[in-house]
Each structure stands twice: as structure tokens, then as C-alpha cells.
Design a protein around this motif. Structure first.
Motif, mmCIF file in Angstrom:
data_model
loop_
_atom_site.group_PDB
_atom_site.id
_atom_site.type_symbol
_atom_site.label_atom_id
_atom_site.label_comp_id
_atom_site.label_asym_id
_atom_site.label_seq_id
_atom_site.Cartn_x
_atom_site.Cartn_y
_atom_site.Cartn_z
ATOM 1 N N LEU B 42 0.702 -1.276 -0.031
ATOM 2 C CA LEU B 42 0.174 0.089 -0.073
ATOM 3 C C LEU B 42 1.061 1.375 -0.100
ATOM 4 N N GLY B 43 2.383 1.242 0.115
ATOM 5 C CA GLY B 43 3.210 2.223 0.204
ATOM 6 C C GLY B 43 2.878 3.097 1.500
ATOM 7 N N ASN B 80 10.160 6.944 -11.264
ATOM 8 C CA ASN B 80 9.208 8.108 -10.661
ATOM 9 C C ASN B 80 8.023 8.595 -11.419
ATOM 10 N N PHE B 82 3.746 9.959 -11.019
ATOM 11 C CA PHE B 82 2.454 10.141 -10.078
ATOM 12 C C PHE B 82 1.281 9.432 -10.895
ATOM 13 N N TYR B 83 0.514 8.475 -10.120
ATOM 14 C CA TYR B 83 -0.808 8.171 -10.764
ATOM 15 C C TYR B 83 -1.220 7.377 -9.620
ATOM 16 N N PRO B 84 -2.798 7.316 -9.614
ATOM 17 C CA PRO B 84 -3.261 7.069 -7.976
ATOM 18 C C PRO B 84 -3.024 5.184 -8.022
ATOM 19 N N LEU B 86 -0.629 3.859 -8.460
ATOM 20 C CA LEU B 86 0.879 3.610 -8.186
ATOM 21 C C LEU B 86 1.219 4.142 -6.709
ATOM 22 N N PRO B 87 1.179 3.202 -5.759
ATOM 23 C CA PRO B 87 0.969 3.779 -4.151
ATOM 24 C C PRO B 87 2.099 4.755 -3.778
ATOM 25 N N LYS B 88 3.339 4.212 -4.158
ATOM 26 C CA LYS B 88 4.628 4.895 -3.766
ATOM 27 C C LYS B 88 5.027 5.878 -4.399
ATOM 28 N N GLY B 89 4.026 6.242 -5.401
ATOM 29 C CA GLY B 89 4.637 7.288 -6.597
ATOM 30 C C GLY B 89 5.853 7.074 -7.234
ATOM 31 N N TYR B 90 6.321 5.926 -7.200
ATOM 32 C CA TYR B 90 7.326 5.242 -7.958
ATOM 33 C C TYR B 90 7.320 3.869 -8.083
#
Lengths: 485, 477
Positions: B42-43, B80, B82-84, B86-90
Motif C-alpha cells: 500500500l506504500g 518515478n 504520479f498515478y493513483p 502507483l501507491p509509492k509514487g514510483y
């Protein structure tokens, strides 16, 4: 002396002899918090209820004859450590309402050792700062001089120990964030070797530099805390599967015939005169104890700050990408679309210093700039590490000032980030090289401000640091001085 | 002007490990949204990844099967964006030092063989999924898939047509499924493909400007998209235009590719080594162990079947189309000692049954032992081939052994000369008219007598023997 002013080992003796109860101890700590927290503001949140429960359980354990390393000892936690079911903010608006569903490995270890948690301490937002001024929850004051900063980023943890608002505390050190506030608050603070203490549950700032460590009232307590905290964790791939020695066994071993390296690059113009005097006194004490001090060179010292301020922000820019308003933490309201949600959440959720570092880091990793910045910085980092490897072929430990000056005034450097960054000039190299370092009180400036000496050793040589720090502590006779609050 | 397409493919294959690449969560498809998640996938703040060794093992299998060089040390990197989902942002992937490089696979197109180079194979984590509410302006995130292990297989730009692309993909798919490291399900996204394609004049050696094609979720669509794109680029070039370097999405309904919106495309992924993971070192002994555990791959198996069982290349191709089918055939061939007959029965009867019922070979009610028994019975003359056709239907329906069925139905062939002689003489005696016509030279009536004998024995007479005896007895009349 009041119970909250004692050390871990002193309190454990009393608990063992059933002179006091764990509830007595925690009460004295919370009495103190009630009395001085309004002035110091070391904590973001108190865990009073939990603390009394833990203390009661500790008393039960003691009755049963089960007394562990930290049974009944009130410990404060930097608010960068995830505590299951208890809000963990990293002193940021973006996590102001975040409640972790799990405990950090270090929290688990402390719980298993019987510790009592007093609360979550204040810090620079996401550990980015040297003064605890970038916190979303207000500034922490230096207990020795309330108009001054306690250092940072673990300023709350250092101040809580110095003000006797806990017995010991946990901090994290990415570029000096344990050692610098320890020096400025007159307590002992250790940054262990990278990989010695699990980072699982430590909210990441710069993953290749972050390391957890203790703040304590004396060196023996530092050894006790390290005994509990250190060790391999299968949940952290960068932790090292290596046996942990009994750090307490290094106390009072003496340093006869040791060679102590004095790096010429750390004794430079610009260091405060009183800091310089305290360092000279320290060198004398070390020599008196039987060690030989020799000048050594760490030739790439000049590049440390530059390398650090590329690598740390680069990693941070990626580590902090997860705070996007999607899953947890702050989310800006009334956004028309996804992009706006990202932009507003992050603009409103992060403070100025965090945004500055995200920008620097993003830039340093961008295509076309990566080679000139991140890659070059990584190469120089290897040279800095090599400097230390070579130095430790000539000496057992290195001695240097922890900070160039005693605590500066609140607001003095907030408008000048570069000046602020330079206050970490002596601590950053340790993190870049991954070696351990400890800051020990070594004197006081004229205004009654503490000064710290820093010892550095080779990888996994924390024992040596305990050994020499305990010698300095014994000979410097500073332990009895307390801030007047 | 004659143009030549230059195509390179990027295949993402989900690995069939029980748990995710960096945590212990299940990889099962189709579970309740977000039920297969933990703080790591879940990051959540403070979590760290720990590499799943099984993922490395599976990735190494594919690398070995495609003749790659395994890098002794490889590294993970962060990609790296951003997209919803992709929980960690990378995304944790491999970049500068992938697991394996410089591989190849052989394909067959129009009867000719061709080698397609593989640039690299690396490991990475999958992202989650977005579910858009059709009735409300809301989107939901399902992170069950976040952290499911993938390998990315990048080909060299060696492919020159849509057919070659299809053949290459089918070959990769076949190898992955054969080794049981990927289920190959394209609908569920276990096997996905993006394509890079450019055109250049036939005599030119430099590459033209390429486009990247995405959103093709079947072999057929990949070929259609490539065919369309070849046509489109040729049209642009022939009319003096230039191809824009862009990402284009395949529109299945319209049968065209359209450019992705610029904003979605303008990514600088800022790759850098992931400081949370240490370098991956592949132990030589472990690699040897994996090498030894590799199954025989389809191409090798095909060659061996042709050589050892003397069956046609086409049959060998069909029989090796899946590992289970090949194993089935081989069991029948070995047990019966009649590979040719085994091949015929499997290719004609078994595959038809399964095809009609949309069943897999693993669910076939006829066990290899039973089919081998049937072949043995025919060979021994216990039943005729014609009888066997009825028996196998019964076998498929009931799962019984051929012996049991034959006994139950009294289907045993009459191969006893004396018994048959009696039947034949009574048939001859009962048909004096046909006999005299036959003796007068109407040879065709021989078949009539055979039919009558078979009828009298309810088809159980051994036809060969009937032929022999009838000839002899008619001549003696």
C-alpha cells in the motif's frame, strides 16, 4: 534527585531493589512534562494513558521477577517512527491525521524490552532541518536557553532528554539529526552504522543515509539503548546480518595506547572560539587517559555538504512522492481533477523547506542533469567513504567538533537555508560514509550553552565509540549540570 | 518507394509466484478489491521492500530459456511518476543493470526460420488498477495487483512484419507457459505487449522515427495494430510527411491507432538506484540448479518428436503446443509402443473431443494408460479399428477402460477361423443367386458377401480374416 532526572541504569537498580515502582517513575516524568513542556515544547503528542498502562504492566513483570533491559523506563519517540494505532505525523501537515497500522521494528524491540512510551517528539518536517523550526507543530526550545533552537531535526527528542521530560529518547540521523541536537542540548546522541539498526517503520527522508539512534543522559544508557535497538531485521534489506556485541561491556575499558585521529579539515576558521577551546580541552583529556592524538586528513571534506544536498534531496523527492492525497494523510478539498488534487495537496501539505528539497532533488534526477548531479555526487560519495577507510588504518577513532557553534537563536537562520545547511558541516560526512558517530558533552560556552564532541569509528565499531565516550564523560565532569527551567 | 517496417516489442509477463515481489501478500487474481494488501504494497510511510527469491528464480528461468547472459550483479531502480494506482509514487524496476541481457529466440515465418534478439529481461512490480464509477464522478483504486511480479522482455528491433511480431509473441508466450512461470492469460493482463515501430526505405540502414503502440490485449489486436500502423506511417511518408515520435493507443472498435494526449506522455521518470534494496547477486550454484530444473522447451521437444517418434513436423507441432498435451502424447506413445498410432488418436479423436467440450488436456477423462490399452488391443487384433472408434467415444463419456467397455458390450472380435468358416458357409448357402452371379464373373459381389458375414457376426468378425477365408471358400465352391 528526582526520579525523572536519573539514568536508565540508575532507575533499573532502584526497580530491581524495589525502591521505586515503574508507575512512580512515569509519574515523575509526567509531572515534569506538566511543569516544563509549556516552555520547551519537546512533544507533538503525549502517550500518557498508554504510558501508565505500560508502567503498570512493567510493575507486574517486576513482581514476577521478569526485568528486562528497559522495563519501566520512560522513553520518548521521534514522531518519525511508526507507532501502531497512534498518530504519526513526521511533523508535517500532510500526515497530520495519519495513524499507522503497524509498529516500526525498533518500536517492537523497545516494547519487548519493557519500555514505557511517553509520547512522540517534535522534529523538523520530514527530518529536513537543523533546528526543529520547520515543524508543522511549532518550534521546540533549547532547555538551556529558551530563546535558542535545540538543534534538529531530532530537536524534540534531544530537548526532552535534556529537560528530563523522559529518561531516554529515539531520534533519527540523516546528516547529523541526532548528534547535532545532542551536542546543542548537552546530552549523549549516537548515530549507529548504516545497517546496524532496522529502518523498517522509520518514515524515510533519504533512505541511503537515514539511521535511528538513541539520546541518553549518559554513555552507559547509550550502550543499553543500543543493545536493544541494534540487530538484523529481515524486513529491512539494508540491515546487516551481523552479531551485536554487548555494548555495555565497552564501558570503563579505557583507551590506553589508542590513536585518536584529529582531522585537520574539521579544525578550520569559522569555528566558534569557545567550541575550539572545548575541543582543545577534550584532546587534552583524551591524551591524559593514555591515547595518542595524531593529525589526519580527510581530503574530500569540502565536498560533503554539496554531495549531501544532492543525494539526500534526490532520495527525498522520490520517498515523499507517496504523499499525494490518494491513500492517507492530508487531501486538499474541492479539486476539479486529479492533477489539481496532486498539486493542491502537495502545495498545502508540505512546508517550504520540504518543498525546496523536493524541487532540488527532482532537478538533480532529471534527464539531462542526472549525470552532472546525482551520478557525480554518488562518485564523490565513494571518495568520501574512502577517506574514512584510509583514516581508520591510521587511528582507532576520529575526534571532531559536533557543531561549529553552540545553539543559535530561533529565527536566526530560517531566512538563509545555506547558512542553516552549513550547521551540519561536521556531521554529514558520517552519514555519507555510513560509519557510526557519537556526540558527547565536552564543555559549556560562556552563556551556559552546551558544546559537544564527536567521535567517529569504522563500520560496526560502535563499541569503540562507547569505550572512548565513557572515558571522556568520566574525566570531563559535566554530568551533574542541568538546565535551569 | 518500398518501405520496410522495423519493429521491437516490449512484453510484460506476470510471474506465477504465490506472493508478491516485495511483500508476502497473495497474487491471486479476482479477489475483493484491496483484500490482498499490506502496509508494504500500500506504500504506507516507513515500509521497506524485501525481494521475493521465487521471482528471481522465475525470471532466471526465462532468461536461460531465451539464451540470455545473466548479469552476476543487477540492481533495482525507481521509476518515478504520479498515478493513483502507483501507491509509492514510483515503481520499483530495474534500469541500468538488468537481470539478463543479449538473448535470442527462434521463430518460423512462412516456413523460414529467423532469430529475434532479446535486448534485456528485467524484474519489476505491477501497479494497481483504477475502477471508474460509471454513474458517479468517482474513481476507485484497487491495489491487489500492486506489487505483483512482472518480467519485462525487450526485443531488439529485429522484427520486420506483423506476422513476425505474432510469431515472436507466440513463441515467448509458449515458453513462459511451458515453464509454468506465467499463466499467459492475455485477458487478465498476465501477458501484455507494447510495440515500437518505424518505417524506412528498403535500402536504408538507419532507423526511421518510431511510434510506440499500447493498449493491445490479444495476439490478433497486436497484429492488427501493427498492420494499421505500417499502413499509416507509409501513407504519411509517401505523402512527403514525417512520422511524429509519440505514443499511440490502439482503438479496437475503430481499428485505428490514435496519439495519446501530450500531457500523459510527457514523463521524465527520473530513474535512480533504489536505496532500499541491495544489489542482487546471482549465485552460480543456484543458477546451475535452476538450469537443471528447466523443462524441455517446445522447439527442442518438437525436433525430438519428429526424430524419435517418426511423426510429421506438423503433428509434432500440434502435439507440443502445450506441455500437458506433449506429456499426454508421450505417455501414450511409450505405453503402447506405437507412436504413430498414438499421434493419430490424440490428434484426431482426443483433440476433437476436448475441442468440442472446450476442455483442457488435463481434464481429459481418457487417461494415457487407457488410450495405450486401446491401441494395444487393436494391434493384437482383439478389436477392429472401426470398433475402436465406438469404444473411444464410450471411454471419453464414461472414463472406463477399453477392456471393460469391450467386455461389457461383448464387443470382442471374432478371429477364430472355425467359427468364421461356419458363418461363411451358411452365408454362401443362403445366397445361391448371388453366388452364381459371382461365379459367372460379377466380382463386385465379393463385397456383398463380406457385408453379409459382418452382419451375421454383428460386426465382430475380424475383417481381414473374413476377406481371406471368403476368397478361399468362394474359390473352392
Amino acid at each position: 534527585m528526582k526520579l525523572n532526572e536519573l539514568t536508565i541504569h540508575e532507575l533499573q537498580d532502584k526497580l530491581r531493589r524495589i525502591e521505586v515502582s515503574a508507575v512512580d517513575i512515569v509519574s515523575s516524568v509526567f509531572d515534569r512534562i506538566d511543569a516544563v513542556e509549556g516552555k520547551v515544547h519537546a512533544y507533538i503528542a503525549l502517550m500518557k494513558e498508554e504510558a501508565y498502562e505500560q508502567a503498570a504492566r512493567a510493575d507486574e513483570d517486576i513482581k514476577q521477577g521478569h526485568i528486562k533491559e528497559l522495563t519501566g523506563i520512560p522513553i520518548a519517540l521521534k514522531d518519525i517512527l511508526c507507532t501502531k494505532g497512534f498518530r504519526t505525523t513526521c511533523a508535517s501537515h500532510v500526515l497530520h491525521n495519519y495513524i499507522p497500522p503497524y509498529d516500526a521494528t525498533v518500536i517492537e524491540k523497545l516494547k519487548q524490552a519493557g519500555a514505557v512510551f511517553t509520547g512522540k517528539t517534535n522534529m523538523d518536517e520530514f527530518a529536513m532541518g537543523s533546528s526543529t523550526e520547520t515543524s508543522y507543530f511549532g518550534v521546540t526550545k533549547n532547555p538551556w536557553a529558551l530563546e535558542r533552537i535545540p538543534g534538529g531535526s531530532s530537536g524534540g527528542s534531544a530537548a526532552a532528554v535534556a529537560a528530563d521530560e523522559c529518561i531516554a529518547s529515539i531520534g533519527s540521523d540523516t546528516g547529523g539529526s541526532i548528534r547535532q541536537p545532542a551536542a546543542l542540548c548537552g546530552v549523549v546522541g549516537m548515530k549507529p552504522t548504516y545497517g546496524r539498526v532496522s529502518r523498517f517503520g522509520l518514515i524515510a527522508f533519504a533512505s541511503s543515509l537515514d539511521q535511528l539512534g538513541p539520546f541518553t543522559k549518559d554513555v552507559e544508557d547509550c550502550a543499553i539503548m543500543m543493545n536493544v535497538m541494534a540487530g538484523y531485521d529481515p524486513k529491512d534489506s539494508t540491515s546487516v546480518p551481523m552479531d551485536v556485541p554487548d555494548y555495555r561491556s565497552f564501558i570503563d575499558r579505557g583507551i590506553d595506547a589508542w590513536t585518536v585521529g584529529i582531522p585537520k579539515e574539521y579544525f578550520i576558521e569559522g569555528i566558534d572560539a569557545e567550541v575550539m577551546t572545548a575541543m582543545q580541552e577534550t584532546i587534552k583529556l583524551v591524551e591524559k587517559a593514555g591515547a595518542r592524538c595524531v593529525e589526519i586528513s580527510l581530503p574530500h571534506t569540502d565536498y560533503c555538504v554539496a554531495v549531501y544536498y544532492i543525494i539526500a534531496p534526490a532520495e527525498a523527492s522520490s520517498n515523499l512522492a507517496r504523499y499525494d492525497g490518494v491513500k492517507y494523510g492530508y487531501r486538499s478539498s474541492k479539486c476539479r481533477d486529479l492533477l489539481e488534487m496532486y498539486k493542491k495537496t502537495r502545495s498545502e501539505g508540505f512546508g517550504a523547506e520540504v518543498k525546496r528539497r523536493i524541487m532540488i532533488g527532482t532537478y538533480a534526477l532529471s534527464s539531462g542533469y542526472y549525470d552532472a548531479y546525482y551520478k557525480k555526487a554518488s562518485q564523490v560519495r565513494a571518495l568520501i567513504k574512502r577517506d574514512f577507510d584510509q583514516a581508520f588504518t591510521k587511528c582507532d577513532v576520529i575526534l571532531a567538533p559536533t557543531t561549529p557553534t553552540p545553539a543559535f537563536k530561533i529565527g536566526e537562520k530560517t531566512d538563509n537555508p545555506l547558512q542553516m545547511y552549513l550547521s551540519d558541516i561536521f556531521t554529514i560526512s558520517t552519514n555519507l560514509a555510513g560509519i557510526p558517530g557519537v556526540s558527547v558533552p565536552c564543555g559549556f560556552a560562556g552563556k551556559g550553552l552546551p558544546i559537544g564532541a564527536q567521535f567517529l569509528a569504522g563500520h560496526f565499531e560502535e563499541g569503540k565509540l562507547i569505550q572512548i565516550a565513557s572515558v571522556l564523560e568520566k574525566t570531563a565532569h559535566l554530568k551533574s549540570r542541568r538546565p535551569n527551567l | 518507394m518500398e518501405y520496410e517496417p522495423v519493429i521491437g516489442l516490449e512484453v510484460h509477463a506476470q510471474l506465477l509466484t504465490a506472493s508478491k515481489i516485495f511483500c508476502g501478500c497473495s497474487t491471486e487474481f479476482g479477489a475483493i478489491p484491496n483484500s490482498h494488501t499490506c502496509p508494504v504494497c500500500l506504500g504506507m510511510p516507513g515500509v521497506l521492500p524485501v525481494l521475493n527469491k521465487k521471482v528471481v528464480e522465475y525470471a532466471l528461468k526465462m532468461a536461460l530459456a531465451t539464451h540470455c547472459t545473466i548479469n552476476e550483479t543487477s540492481n533495482f531502480a525507481r521509476k518515478n511518476y504520479f498515478y493513483p494506482d502507483l501507491p509509492k509514487g514510483y515503481q520499483i524496476s530495474q534500469y541500468a543493470q538488468p537481470l539478463a541481457e543479449h538473448g535470442k529466440v527462434e521463430i518460423e515465418v512462412n516456413g523460414g526460420k529467423k532469430v529475434i534478439g532479446i535486448t534485456r529481461i528485467h524484474m519489476e512490480e505491477d501497479a494497481g488498477k483504477l475502477i471508474h464509477d460509471e454513474y458517479n464522478p468517482a474513481s476507485y483504486v484497487d491495489l491487489n495487483r500492486a506489487g505483483v511480479p512482472l518480467i519485462e522482455i525487450v526485443s531488439e528491433p529485429d522484427i520486420r512484419s506483423a506476422e513476425e511480431a505474432g510469431a515472436y509473441l507466440k513463441r515467448l508466450h509458449e515458453i513462459l507457459v511451458y515453464m509454468e512461470i506465467c499463466d499467459g492469460n492475455m485477458e487478465e493482463g498476465s501477458f501484455r505487449c507494447d510495440a515500437n515501430i518505424s518505417l524506412r526505405p528498403k535500402w536504408e540502414t538507419a532507423f526511421g522515427t518510431r511510434t510506440e503502440l499500447k493498449n493491445m490485449n490479444s495476439f490478433r489486436n497486436i497484429q492488427r495494430a501493427l498492420e494499421y500502423e505500417i499502413k499509416r506511417q507509409r501513407y504519411v511518408l509517401e505523402n512527403g510527411g514525417s512520422v511524429a515520435q509519440e505514443t499511440r493507443l490502439w482503438d479496437d472498435a475503430q481499428g485505428v491507432t490514435n496519439p495519446m494526449r501530450g500531457k500523459e506522455e510527457a514523463h521524465d521518470y527520473r530513474y535512480f538506484p533504489d536505496p532500499d534494496l541491495v544489489s542482487l547477486t546471482v549465485d552460480e550454484l543456484w543458477l546451475e540448479e535452476i538450469k537443471r530444473s528447466l523443462p524441455e522447451l517446445p522447439l527442442k521437444k518438437r525436433e525430438r518428436f519428429v526424430r524419435d517418434y517418426q511423426i510429421p513436423a506438423y503433428d509434432a507441432g500440434v502435439l507440443t503446443s502445450s506441455r500437458a498435451l506433449a506429456d499426454y502424447f508421450e505417455a501414450v506413445a511409450k505405453l503402447s509402443g506405437k507412436p504413430k498410432a498414438a499421434s493419430n488418436w490424440v490428434m484426431v479423436d482426443i483433440l476433437k473431443f476436448l475441442n468440442d467440450d472446450k476442455r483442457e488436456i488435463k481434464d481429459c477423462p481418457i487417461l494415457p494408460e487407457s488410450l495405450a490399452q486401446l491401441i494395444t488391443l487393436i494391434d493384437a487384433g482383439a478389436i477392429s479399428g472401426k470398433m475402436a472408434k465406438d469404444v473411444i467415444v464410450e471411454m471419453y463419456e464414461t472414463g472406463k477402460s477399453p477392456k471393460a467397455i469391450i467386455e461389457e458390450k461383448g464387443m470382442v472380435q471374432i478371429a477364430d477361423e472355425e467359427t468364421l468358416k461356419k458363418v461363411i458357409s451358411s452365408v454362401i448357402g443362403a445366397n445361391p443367386q448371388q453366388l452364381s452371379q459371382f461365379l459367372a464373373g460379377k466380382d463386385k459381389l465379393f463385397g456383398y458377401f463380406v457385408g453379409q458375414v459382418m452382419k451375421a457376426t454383428q460386426g465382430k468378425a475380424n475383417p481381414q480374416l473374413v476377406n481371406e477365408l471368403l476368397k478361399k471358400m468362394l474359390a473352392e465352391t
